[in-house]
Write a protein that holds these residues in place. Structure first.
Motif, short mmCIF file in Angstrom:
data_model
loop_
_atom_site.label_atom_id
_atom_site.label_comp_id
_atom_site.label_asym_id
_atom_site.label_seq_id
_atom_site.Cartn_x
_atom_site.Cartn_y
_atom_site.Cartn_z
N PRO A 98 32.82 38.67 44.46
CA PRO A 98 33.31 39.97 44.20
C PRO A 98 33.41 40.70 45.59
O PRO A 98 32.58 40.40 46.35
CB PRO A 98 32.36 40.57 43.34
CG PRO A 98 31.19 39.70 43.19
CD PRO A 98 31.56 38.33 43.74
N ASP A 99 34.15 41.90 45.61
CA ASP A 99 34.01 42.64 46.57
C ASP A 99 32.69 43.54 46.84
O ASP A 99 32.11 43.69 45.69
CB ASP A 99 35.37 43.76 46.57
CG ASP A 99 36.80 42.81 46.84
OD1 ASP A 99 36.69 41.76 47.52
OD2 ASP A 99 37.82 43.40 46.25
N LEU A 100 32.60 44.21 47.88
CA LEU A 100 31.66 45.21 47.81
C LEU A 100 31.84 46.43 46.79
O LEU A 100 32.90 46.65 46.48
CB LEU A 100 31.37 45.74 49.49
CG LEU A 100 30.91 44.72 50.33
CD1 LEU A 100 31.08 45.28 51.68
CD2 LEU A 100 29.32 44.49 49.95
N PRO A 101 30.70 46.86 46.42
CA PRO A 101 30.88 48.06 45.29
C PRO A 101 31.44 49.01 45.74
O PRO A 101 31.55 49.40 47.01
CB PRO A 101 29.18 48.17 45.03
CG PRO A 101 28.28 47.18 45.45
CD PRO A 101 29.19 46.49 46.63
N ILE A 102 32.31 49.62 44.87
CA ILE A 102 32.79 51.28 44.90
C ILE A 102 31.46 51.97 44.57
O ILE A 102 30.94 52.08 43.45
CB ILE A 102 33.65 51.49 44.17
CG1 ILE A 102 34.89 50.24 44.05
CG2 ILE A 102 34.63 52.73 44.06
CD1 ILE A 102 36.22 50.21 43.07
N GLY A 378 37.57 28.31 27.11
CA GLY A 378 38.95 28.15 27.52
C GLY A 378 39.49 29.29 28.22
O GLY A 378 40.71 29.53 28.72
N TYR A 379 38.64 30.08 28.92
CA TYR A 379 39.12 31.27 29.76
C TYR A 379 38.69 31.04 31.27
O TYR A 379 37.64 30.26 31.61
CB TYR A 379 38.15 32.60 29.29
CG TYR A 379 38.79 33.24 27.89
CD1 TYR A 379 39.80 34.04 28.03
CD2 TYR A 379 38.36 32.68 26.84
CE1 TYR A 379 40.25 34.68 26.92
CE2 TYR A 379 38.57 33.21 25.66
CZ TYR A 379 39.68 34.34 25.66
OH TYR A 379 40.40 34.63 24.43
N ASP A 380 39.44 31.77 31.85
CA ASP A 380 39.22 31.58 33.55
C ASP A 380 38.66 32.95 33.98
O ASP A 380 39.50 33.94 33.48
CB ASP A 380 40.65 31.34 34.38
CG ASP A 380 40.64 29.84 33.90
OD1 ASP A 380 39.91 29.10 34.00
OD2 ASP A 380 41.97 29.54 34.16
N LEU A 381 37.89 33.08 34.93
CA LEU A 381 37.39 34.49 35.44
C LEU A 381 38.20 34.74 36.73
O LEU A 381 38.04 33.94 37.69
CB LEU A 381 35.91 34.35 35.76
CG LEU A 381 35.11 35.61 36.46
CD1 LEU A 381 35.43 36.76 35.43
CD2 LEU A 381 33.78 35.20 36.82
N GLU A 382 39.46 35.73 36.45
CA GLU A 382 39.88 35.93 37.59
C GLU A 382 39.55 36.73 38.69
O GLU A 382 39.81 36.39 39.77
CB GLU A 382 41.44 36.44 37.06
CG GLU A 382 42.10 35.43 36.25
CD GLU A 382 43.52 35.86 36.07
OE1 GLU A 382 44.08 36.80 36.62
OE2 GLU A 382 44.31 35.00 35.46
N TRP A 383 38.86 37.73 38.33
CA TRP A 383 38.10 38.76 39.22
C TRP A 383 37.08 39.18 38.82
O TRP A 383 37.06 39.61 37.45
CB TRP A 383 39.07 39.42 39.93
CG TRP A 383 40.27 40.40 39.22
CD1 TRP A 383 41.61 39.90 38.97
CD2 TRP A 383 39.86 41.61 38.50
NE1 TRP A 383 42.09 41.15 38.24
CE2 TRP A 383 40.99 42.02 37.71
CE3 TRP A 383 38.72 42.50 38.03
CZ2 TRP A 383 41.28 43.35 37.19
CZ3 TRP A 383 38.65 43.48 37.60
CH2 TRP A 383 40.00 43.96 37.15
N VAL A 384 36.30 39.76 39.45
CA VAL A 384 35.14 40.54 39.42
C VAL A 384 35.00 41.86 40.34
O VAL A 384 35.14 41.63 41.26
CB VAL A 384 33.67 39.72 39.26
CG1 VAL A 384 32.58 40.86 38.80
CG2 VAL A 384 33.74 38.78 38.43
#
Length: 406
Positions: A98-102, A378-384
């Motif tokens: 994941p990116d750095l927090p907001i 059956g799911y993909d984790l696309e982004w966090v």
């Protein structure tokens, strides 16, 4: 005296040395000394400070228990919170970066739970001292909104009027569009004399509403928050996001995850943090266990022009989760459970094979557990995306997009 090297920062914000030994206020890499009591090091003295150590910006930081990480640089805290999410997922065998927090700015918390106790000369209001029931006055708190800091005399007045000599009041103060909303717990019975005192306090401090032990004692104006285009009148003590900035970041991420969705179900919907903004582009079915919050959401929707339809139901999603046949008519799910996660409901979502899921969480560990269930189905984790609206605390929030594999 015991001398230790701090290896890592624990999830409660304490430094952890080999043993493990917990060292409040220490940072990774520091060499410290103190008195060991069981698995805790007391009276810590720093021999070799971390490059990430900073002087706490708040004058109350040393005593007040409201913030755990003011002694750490912002960059260190941001990376630590991102890593907390990454490690929680890794423990479930899930790779993510994941990116750095907001991060919400100082003085942005729009709700605070103050404690107040009567004294011989009046009352003392503030936050509890770390690991103690002693109340610390916080007249210069840099965490909460200035209007909440300015409300401390009002909180003390409530203590004088409604606290017993031996008891303590909890006073939840929320900044709304129409003024301060106050919810008091632990007070004296609400008799005629106390009601008159509350009316005087409300007038003197221009309060919107006072609730006393769960019942509305008086309301001068409806306490309103704006969610998307809608204006919601909050039930006393109802859940809301801690800062406007944090709420915006979470809502923006959910909207991005569900772009183009035709019909959405919002699980653990609260008063409509996500449901109301989402109805600007798609109909939403909102489900929440608290009936008062569902009524508030419905009233807000009915009194706002230009929104798609919202249907709603009050339902305990832990004991009575929506089943696959109920979920199959939706092409997107928002789920924002409490810290315990939503294992029972996630299991049903996984069986329903809804194409997209916007998963909001305030607990990386239960988020990772529930995400592992969805990936196995059956799911993909696309982004966090990590959101830090509890600045200087150990709390972490996030939004993730999971998409069903075709």
């Amino acid at each position: 005296m015991t001398e230790l090297t701090i290896e890592r920062l624990g999830h409660l914000g304490d430094g952890i040395a080999e043993g493990p030994v917990y060292v409040p206020g220490a940072l990774p890499g520091e060499r410290v000394t103190g008195t060991r009591e069981g698995d805790v090091l007391r009276d810590m003295r720093i021999l070799t400070p971390s490059a990430d150590r900073v002087a706490p910006p708040c004058p109350h930081a040393r005593a007040c228990g409201g913030c755990q990480l003011q002694h750490a640089a912002d960059g260190f805290v941001a990376e630590w919170k991102r890593d907390a999410v990454r490690q929680a997922l890794a423990q479930q065998g899930i790779a993510a970066d994941p990116d750095l927090p907001i991060t919400s700015p100082p003085r942005s918390r729009r709700r605070a739970a103050f404690s107040v106790r009567r004294t011989k000369k009046g009352a003392l209001a503030g936050f509890h001292m770390k690991a103690s029931d002693v109340i610390i006055a916080v007249p210069n708190c840099i965490l909460v909104h200035p209007e909440l800091v300015a409300a401390l005399p009002m909180v003390e007045a409530l203590g004088v009027a409604g606290a017993s000599r031996k008891g303590e009041l909890s006073v939840l103060v929320t900044l709304t569009e129409t003024g301060l909303d106050v919810a008091v717990q632990g007070g004296k019975p609400l008799d005629t004399t106390l009601h008159q005192s509350l009316a005087e306090i409300a007038r003197a401090h221009d309060l919107a509403r006072i609730a006393w032990d769960g019942e509305i004692a008086l309301q001068r104006r409806a306490p309103v928050l704006r969610l998307g285009r809608a204006e919601v009148t909050l039930p006393p003590g109802a859940f809301l996001q801690a800062t406007r900035e944090g709420e915006t970041a979470l809502v923006d991420a959910v909207k991005q995850a569900l772009t183009g969705a035709k019909r959405v179900v919002d699980l653990f919907a609260g008063c409509g943090t996500f449901a109301l903004p989402l109805t600007e582009s798609a109909p939403v079915h909102a489900v929440e266990g608290d009936r008062a919050m569902m009524r508030a959401l419905d009233h807000a929707w009915r009194n706002t022009e230009g929104l798609k339809r919202i249907t709603h139901e009050a339902r305990d999603l832990f004991r009575d989760p929506l089943l696959p046949e109920e979920l199959s008519r939706f092409d997107a799910v928002v789920i924002d459970p409490p810290r315990a996660g939503a294992a029972a409901q996630v299991a049903q979502v996984a069986k329903a094979a809804v194409p997209r899921i916007a998963h909001v969480s305030c607990n990386p560990a239960t988020f990772a557990r529930d995400t592992a269930t969805l990936i196995a189905a059956g799911y993909d984790l696309e982004w966090v995306r990590v959101v830090d609206q509890f600045r200087w605390s150990t709390h972490v929030e996030l939004v993730a997009l999971l998409r069903r594999r075709s």
